[in-house]
Design a protein around this motif. Structure first.
Motif: not given
Length: 124
Positions: A57, A60, A83, A85, A91-92
Motif C-alpha cells: 500500500y 505504508d 497496513t 491486509k 479498502n485498507r
C-alpha cells in the motif's frame, strides 16, 4: 428555570461528558499480543517492516501522528504505520502495525485491529 439557563446547563453537561470520554480513552492501557497470536497477515506485515519492504500500500511507512493519544507521547515523526491486509476488505481495512523509532530495527511494534481505538504491544 428559564430556557437560556437550562440550555447552558445542558451544554455544560454535554461538554463535561464528552471531555470525560476523551480523557478515559487516553488512559486505556496498552495490552500485549504475542507475535504468534497476530493474524497471519500481521506476521507477514511485521516481516516486511523488518526487511524494509516492499509494501503493498502506498501509505505504508507514513508518519503516524498518534492523534488519538493512545500510544505513549513521542515527538512527531517517531511512529510509522503499516497496513495489515484484511481478507475480503475492499479498502485498507482497520488493521495496522505502528512502529516506534526506526521501523526496521527498533523492536517497538504495536498492533491495532480497530483503526487506532486500541493498541497491543507486539511481544516477540
Amino acid at each position: 428555570m428559564n430556557r437560556q439557563l437550562m440550555n447552558r446547563w445542558l451544554l455544560f453537561f454535554a461538554t463535561l461528558f464528552f471531555s470525560l470520554q476523551l480523557f478515559a480513552k487516553g488512559l486505556a492501557p496498552i495490552g500485549i499480543i504475542p507475535v504468534e497470536d497476530l493474524p497471519r497477515e500481521g506476521r507477514q506485515t511485521l516481516e516486511l517492516i523488518k526487511r524494509g519492504g516492499p509494501f503493498p500500500y502506498p501509505n505504508d511507512g507514513r508518519v503516524f501522528r498518534n492523534f488519538e493519544g493512545v500510544l505513549p507521547k513521542q515527538k512527531r515523526g517517531y511512529y510509522h504505520e503499516f497496513t495489515v491486509k484484511t481478507p475480503g476488505a475492499r479498502n485498507r481495512g482497520a488493521r495496522r502495525i505502528v512502529s516506534g523509532g526506526d521501523p526496521q530495527s527498533s523492536g517497538e511494534y504495536y498492533y491495532t485491529d480497530d483503526h487506532y481505538d486500541t493498541f497491543r504491544r507486539i511481544k516477540e
